[in-house]
Write a protein that holds these residues in place. Structure first.
Motif, PDB file in Angstrom:
ATOM      1  N   ALA A 267      18.150  -3.562  18.384  1.00  0.00           N
ATOM      2  CA  ALA A 267      18.010  -2.177  18.232  1.00  0.00           C
ATOM      3  C   ALA A 267      18.145  -1.596  19.292  1.00  0.00           C
ATOM      4  O   ALA A 267      18.516  -0.361  19.432  1.00  0.00           O
ATOM      5  N   LEU A 268      17.761  -1.861  20.548  1.00  0.00           N
ATOM      6  CA  LEU A 268      17.858  -1.437  21.993  1.00  0.00           C
ATOM      7  C   LEU A 268      19.297  -1.366  22.512  1.00  0.00           C
ATOM      8  O   LEU A 268      19.681  -0.886  23.637  1.00  0.00           O
ATOM      9  N   GLU A 269      20.294  -2.152  21.923  1.00  0.00           N
ATOM     10  CA  GLU A 269      21.515  -2.499  22.369  1.00  0.00           C
ATOM     11  C   GLU A 269      22.278  -1.147  22.432  1.00  0.00           C
ATOM     12  O   GLU A 269      23.008  -0.716  23.287  1.00  0.00           O
ATOM     13  N   ASP A 270      22.046  -0.048  21.702  1.00  0.00           N
ATOM     14  CA  ASP A 270      22.853   1.322  21.577  1.00  0.00           C
ATOM     15  C   ASP A 270      22.026   2.199  22.656  1.00  0.00           C
ATOM     16  O   ASP A 270      22.725   3.156  22.826  1.00  0.00           O
TER      17      ASP A 270
ATOM     18  N   TYR B 245      19.564   1.066  28.187  1.00  0.00           N
ATOM     19  CA  TYR B 245      18.376   0.397  28.701  1.00  0.00           C
ATOM     20  C   TYR B 245      19.186  -0.974  29.207  1.00  0.00           C
ATOM     21  O   TYR B 245      20.113  -1.778  28.316  1.00  0.00           O
ATOM     22  N   ILE B 246      18.611  -1.660  29.985  1.00  0.00           N
ATOM     23  CA  ILE B 246      18.519  -3.213  30.143  1.00  0.00           C
ATOM     24  C   ILE B 246      17.350  -3.965  29.627  1.00  0.00           C
ATOM     25  O   ILE B 246      16.138  -3.431  29.912  1.00  0.00           O
ATOM     26  N   VAL B 247      17.634  -4.596  28.645  1.00  0.00           N
ATOM     27  CA  VAL B 247      16.617  -5.335  27.957  1.00  0.00           C
ATOM     28  C   VAL B 247      16.362  -6.805  28.510  1.00  0.00           C
ATOM     29  O   VAL B 247      17.369  -7.763  28.359  1.00  0.00           O
ATOM     30  N   ARG B 248      15.056  -7.276  28.849  1.00  0.00           N
ATOM     31  CA  ARG B 248      14.817  -8.617  28.968  1.00  0.00           C
ATOM     32  C   ARG B 248      13.681  -9.088  28.086  1.00  0.00           C
ATOM     33  O   ARG B 248      12.620  -8.455  27.892  1.00  0.00           O
ATOM     34  N   SER B 249      13.870 -10.159  27.228  1.00  0.00           N
ATOM     35  CA  SER B 249      12.852 -10.782  26.548  1.00  0.00           C
ATOM     36  C   SER B 249      12.207 -12.155  27.007  1.00  0.00           C
ATOM     37  O   SER B 249      12.966 -12.795  27.702  1.00  0.00           O
ATOM     38  N   PHE B 250      10.997 -12.140  26.759  1.00  0.00           N
ATOM     39  CA  PHE B 250      10.009 -13.168  27.223  1.00  0.00           C
ATOM     40  C   PHE B 250       9.301 -13.649  26.112  1.00  0.00           C
ATOM     41  O   PHE B 250       8.649 -12.851  25.119  1.00  0.00           O
ATOM     42  N   ASP B 251       9.218 -15.057  25.759  1.00  0.00           N
ATOM     43  CA  ASP B 251       8.508 -15.624  24.682  1.00  0.00           C
ATOM     44  C   ASP B 251       7.032 -16.159  25.476  1.00  0.00           C
ATOM     45  O   ASP B 251       6.273 -16.603  24.584  1.00  0.00           O
ATOM     46  N   SER B 252       6.983 -15.543  26.559  1.00  0.00           N
ATOM     47  CA  SER B 252       5.703 -15.943  27.095  1.00  0.00           C
ATOM     48  C   SER B 252       5.095 -14.865  28.513  1.00  0.00           C
ATOM     49  O   SER B 252       6.038 -14.673  29.061  1.00  0.00           O
ATOM     50  N   PRO B 253       3.723 -14.378  28.205  1.00  0.00           N
ATOM     51  CA  PRO B 253       3.669 -13.518  29.196  1.00  0.00           C
ATOM     52  C   PRO B 253       3.275 -14.043  30.696  1.00  0.00           C
ATOM     53  O   PRO B 253       3.626 -13.320  31.462  1.00  0.00           O
ATOM     54  N   LEU B 254       3.167 -15.432  30.589  1.00  0.00           N
ATOM     55  CA  LEU B 254       3.177 -16.136  31.908  1.00  0.00           C
ATOM     56  C   LEU B 254       4.420 -15.849  32.513  1.00  0.00           C
ATOM     57  O   LEU B 254       4.624 -15.501  33.806  1.00  0.00           O
ATOM     58  N   THR B 255       5.559 -16.389  31.871  1.00  0.00           N
ATOM     59  CA  THR B 255       6.706 -16.296  32.294  1.00  0.00           C
ATOM     60  C   THR B 255       7.046 -14.767  32.621  1.00  0.00           C
ATOM     61  O   THR B 255       7.986 -14.506  33.662  1.00  0.00           O
TER      62      THR B 255
ATOM     63  N   LEU C   9       9.053   5.603  20.417  1.00  0.00           N
ATOM     64  CA  LEU C   9       8.019   5.174  21.386  1.00  0.00           C
ATOM     65  C   LEU C   9       8.276   4.756  22.678  1.00  0.00           C
ATOM     66  O   LEU C   9       7.890   5.096  23.760  1.00  0.00           O
ATOM     67  N   ILE C  10       9.442   3.971  22.616  1.00  0.00           N
ATOM     68  CA  ILE C  10       9.679   3.194  23.787  1.00  0.00           C
ATOM     69  C   ILE C  10      10.533   4.478  24.569  1.00  0.00           C
ATOM     70  O   ILE C  10      10.458   4.483  25.989  1.00  0.00           O
ATOM     71  N   ASP C  11      11.405   5.238  23.965  1.00  0.00           N
ATOM     72  CA  ASP C  11      11.972   6.595  24.573  1.00  0.00           C
ATOM     73  C   ASP C  11      11.034   7.407  25.271  1.00  0.00           C
ATOM     74  O   ASP C  11      11.228   7.925  26.615  1.00  0.00           O
ATOM     75  N   ARG C  12       9.922   7.570  24.644  1.00  0.00           N
ATOM     76  CA  ARG C  12       9.103   8.548  24.998  1.00  0.00           C
ATOM     77  C   ARG C  12       8.316   7.722  26.352  1.00  0.00           C
ATOM     78  O   ARG C  12       7.791   8.696  27.321  1.00  0.00           O
ATOM     79  N   ALA C  13       8.080   6.452  26.343  1.00  0.00           N
ATOM     80  CA  ALA C  13       7.548   5.939  27.434  1.00  0.00           C
ATOM     81  C   ALA C  13       8.324   5.928  28.777  1.00  0.00           C
ATOM     82  O   ALA C  13       7.925   6.184  29.907  1.00  0.00           O
TER      83      ALA C  13
END
Length: 478
Positions: free
Chosen positions: A29-32, A35-45, A120-124
């Motif tokens: 959804a954020l592709e358009d 933004y640069i998007v980074r995904s993590f499957d763990s909060p520690l990472t 919400l992300i745009d507003r933040a």
């Protein structure tokens, strides 16, 4: 060098969730967006990468290595200005409140509309790039929030608003049908506020005679009217420092509305018959089941007073609008009633639970609790079956059941059927429903006309040829 420049100028969004599907959906959804998007499957990472801090973080609450609220606190220890949006599919009031008290930018219950998440992300991002700062919120260590049960989307919105406004001294108007739990929401607002250690005073405007309501609210001086043998303080004075809950505010007489508006404006009032102004520090929470805008149009409620109450409005949904919550509510109240009456806790058979989840419940949660009380006392065995239900709720008395609603609520089971159809992953909802709908109507018209096709067509509002064509298409002529 080019990559470094992009990193410096382009907002970086972190998506932290152990659910791969959520990460994929938000990433796509954020592709358009720019933004640069980074995904993590763990909060520690994610925390190990804080040397390159994000612009905005969107994080789940329940994750195996570390919960989202603890992760948010860790992020804020490193950089307290980073906006963190909390997501959760396990919605309850406690999670919503803790999210905001831990300085979450906002709270996003799952499942969510992707457009809402993006907005919400745009507003933040805008807030962060403008150098804005989130308000400082102190964690509460006093009373615990009341147990308001609900995970339906309509209740998630209630929790989100409660979490957002509980610490803000603002007037709140609670709308909802009778029995939906408006006072419980008002108490939760009080318990979660900075006024929690001060009085919570409730008054029902509809339950007190008109001539006594003014004295109940503002008090009176000795001798101010016949029967006033002593001085009496009113509810505004009782609630000083705390919260005053005005239930059924729509039933307040218009002349009293003027006095109430004055108190809300400047915090002062006079006792009945009094000459000295009294100052009060009260947060006012009002509730009503009425359509207040319609009352204003009819001249039964002051428009300026509605504006004062309507700063924040909370809509408490009817039980029929949150059917997913009915099993949990039944289980909770069966447990509570067993404790209250020192009896064995009853459980519902799957058939009974499914049946009770389809009823219209015009009395809402209050009616549901009354049924749980009845079953706790009257059901002979530990497991409740259909023939154990009160007669007015048993399936064989559908006419009695439908008398509890203002009109035959055939749309509710239709909505339930449509939800199940769509959840199953099928397509062609309208085609499937249209055939079933027409078949039922034709069968009833044929029955009412004693299978006289001309009369049945007239009852349907069709010509005979249309009826024949429909019955053939539906395979009913066979």
């Amino acid at each position: 060098m080019i990559e470094t420049k992009i990193q410096e100028t382009t907002p970086v969004i972190w998506v932290v969730d152990d659910d791969a599907s959520i990460r994929w959906v938000l990433d796509a959804a954020l592709e358009d967006r720019d933004y640069i998007v980074r995904s993590f499957d763990s909060p520690l990472t994610a925390l190990q990468n804080m040397h390159e801090p994000p612009t905005v973080v969107i994080s789940d609450v329940r994750m195996p290595e570390m919960d989202g609220l603890t992760f948010m606190e860790a992020v804020h220890e490193i950089n307290p200005s980073i906006p963190v949006i909390i997501m959760t599919a396990h919605t309850d009031l406690d999670t919503a409140v803790k999210s905001f008290q831990s300085k979450a930018f906002d709270y996003l219950p799952k499942p969510f509309e992707i457009e809402d998440a993006l907005a919400l992300i745009d507003r933040a991002v805008r807030r962060q790039l403008s150098g804005g700062k989130s308000g400082t919120r102190k964690k509460r260590t006093t009373k615990q929030p009341l147990n308001i049960i609900g995970s339906a989307p309509t209740m998630q919105e209630v929790f989100r608003i409660l979490g957002r406004v509980s610490q803000v001294d603002v007037t709140v108007l609670i709308n909802g049908e009778t029995g939906t739990g408006k006072e419980l929401v008002a108490k939760a607002l009080h318990e979660l506020s900075r006024r929690a250690d001060q009085p919570f005073v409730a008054i029902n405007s509809a339950a007190i005679p008109r001539e006594l309501l003014e004295s109940e609210l503002f008090g009176h001086e000795k001798g101010s009217f016949t029967g006033a043998h002593t001085q009496r303080i009113g509810r505004f004075e009782e609630a000083n420092g705390g919260t005053l809950f005005l239930d059924e505010i729509g039933d307040m007489p218009v002349d009293l509305q003027t006095r109430l508006l004055r108190v809300l404006n400047d915090g002062t009032f006079y006792r009945v018959g009094g000459k000295l102004p009294i100052k009060t520090d009260v947060r006012v929470v009002a509730a009503t089941h009425r359509n207040m805008e319609e009352m204003v149009r009819q001249g039964k409620f002051r428009e300026d007073l509605l504006y004062r109450f309507n700063v924040i409005r909370i809509k408490v949904p009817a039980l029929r609008e949150r059917r997913d919550d009915i099993p949990a509510l039944l289980s909770y109240y069966l447990s509570e009633e067993a404790k209250q009456y020192n009896l064995d806790e009853k459980t519902l058979s799957k058939e009974v639970e499914a049946y009770l989840s389809t009823l219209p419940w015009p009395g809402n949660v209050r009616q549901l609790r009354s049924v749980c009380t009845w079953l706790t006392i009257m059901a002979p065995d530990k497991e409740v079956h259909m023939d154990d239900l009160p007669l007015e709720l048993q399936g064989g008395s559908s006419a009695t059941q439908l008398q509890t609603t203002e009109q035959d609520d055939w749309l509710t089971p239709l909505r339930l059927w449509a939800e199940k159809f769509l959840y199953s992953g099928k397509d062609g909802l309208h085609t499937e429903a249209e055939g079933m709908f027409e078949r039922v109507l034709i069968e009833e018209a044929m029955k009412a006309s004693l299978n006289h096709r001309q009369k049945a067509a007239r009852l349907m509002g069709w010509g005979r040829n249309t009826l024949t064509r429909k019955t053939q298409a539906l395979g009913m002529d066979d």
